[in-house]
Design an enzyme around this catalytic site. Structure first.
Site, PDB file in Angstrom:
ATOM      1  N   CYS A  45       8.093  -7.977  -8.467  1.00 33.35           N
ATOM      2  CA  CYS A  45       8.935  -7.945  -7.275  1.00 33.35           C
ATOM      3  C   CYS A  45       9.582  -9.310  -7.078  1.00 33.35           C
ATOM      4  O   CYS A  45       9.051 -10.338  -7.499  1.00 33.35           O
ATOM      5  CB  CYS A  45       8.104  -7.597  -6.044  1.00 33.35           C
ATOM      6  SG  CYS A  45       7.551  -5.877  -5.992  1.00 33.35           S
ATOM      7  N   HIS A  50       2.658  -9.377 -10.114  1.00 32.88           N
ATOM      8  CA  HIS A  50       3.288  -9.391  -8.799  1.00 32.88           C
ATOM      9  C   HIS A  50       4.206 -10.600  -8.728  1.00 32.88           C
ATOM     10  O   HIS A  50       4.023 -11.581  -9.458  1.00 32.88           O
ATOM     11  CB  HIS A  50       2.216  -9.497  -7.700  1.00 32.88           C
ATOM     12  CG  HIS A  50       1.462  -8.228  -7.449  1.00 32.88           C
ATOM     13  ND1 HIS A  50       2.084  -7.063  -7.077  1.00 32.88           N
ATOM     14  CD2 HIS A  50       0.125  -7.957  -7.503  1.00 32.88           C
ATOM     15  CE1 HIS A  50       1.165  -6.104  -6.909  1.00 32.88           C
ATOM     16  NE2 HIS A  50      -0.027  -6.629  -7.169  1.00 32.88           N
TER      17      HIS A  50
END
Length: 292
Positions: free
Chosen positions: A179, A137
């Site tokens: 991301c 992430h």
């Protein structure tokens, strides 16, 4: 008095111009570079030789893969289903390219820092390059360990400059599947389809960062087939390595992600979204994977 002042300024400007011209490269010195090229290539070289990274090392180098799938509850991050497919795909692809694979799963920030510092302490004199693939992430300029986030610059800084002298002047490639924010790209319709002689170089030179998405945007991952970016990266590396230069390959990766993929989701606001990778290059030469 006024005229004397102008003459003084003219004199100072002339001196400054002279200093600049002395610092600048004179036209007649151009032949010196040609001689350097010829000497470095056995006398029959071309100017392009000095713009191509050496690949004649015993090993291509280490490919460090950090695959973070499960996260501590305190992070608020979900399990990254499909990332194991990415990790296996990357390991297979870079093994075929001649790299020694180090695959590490579910690393804390401290673990990640230790691994980068370990790489920095090693001797890479027999290696042509270094590759790091981060699967996790992320948010803006940060990447997550399983316990918290860390700035990418802090992590990558472990191998910059004097931290790892045996990688100075060699390509250091980072592929980052994460991301970089929470924005969605809805898309838009179109009308049609190392050197012989020591010299000082910048600390930031010879790095390339290939991000899965543009700054501020969400990065998509299929739970069965892996992320769009890693699928496209591995496919194009397998297809074009040995034929095309790395930045040409990465342009094809961008094309694949941009035109081949679109999100399909029942969640409100998540359907029909697009993605474009972002390549940031400080490479100083062309990078060609050697042909087998």
């Amino acid at each position: 008095m006024a005229e004397n002042g102008k003459d003084k300024h003219r004199a100072e400007a002339t001196v400054d111009a002279l200093k600049f011209s002395l610092k600048s490269k004179a036209p007649e010195e151009a032949d010196d570079d040609d001689e350097k090229v010829k000497k470095s290539s056995g006398g029959g070289g071309t100017p392009s030789d000095i713009y191509r990274y050496r690949m004649d090392y015993p090993c291509m180098g280490i490919c460090l893969i950090i695959n973070n799938k499960n996260f501590h509850r305190t992070t608020g991050m979900d399990t990254r289903s499909g990332t194991d497919v990415d990790a296996a795909n990357v390991a297979k692809t870079f093994t075929k390219l001649g790299y020694k694979i180090r695959l590490l799963n579910d690393q804390t920030v401290d673990d990640m820092m230790k691994q980068m510092k370990k790489v920095a302490k090693e001797d890479h004199s027999q290696n042509a390059s270094f590759v790091c693939v981060l699967l996790s992430h992320g948010d803006h300029e940060e990447i997550y360990g399983t316990d918290q986030s860390v700035k990418l610059e802090t992590l990558i800084g472990c191998i910059k400059g004097r931290c790892c002298m045996s990688l100075v002047g060699k390509p250091k490639l980072f592929f980052i599947q994460a991301c970089r924010g929470s924005e969605f790209d809805s898309g838009i319709e179109t009308d049609s389809a190392i050197d012989e002689t020591p010299e000082k170089i910048p600390v930031e030179a010879d790095f390339m960062y290939a991000y899965s998405t543009a700054p501020g945007f969400y990065s998509w991952r299929n739970t069965s087939y892996g992320s769009w970016f890693i699928q496209s990266l591995c496919e194009n590396l397998a297809k074009f390595s040995g034929q095309l230069e790395l930045m040409q390959i990465m342009t094809r990766v961008n094309h694949k992600v941009a035109f081949h993929f679109e999100s399909s989701s029942n969640l409100p606001g998540f359907n029909g979204k697009k993605q474009i990778p972002s390549i940031v290059s400080m490479l100083t030469k062309d990078f060609y994977f050697p042909t087998k």
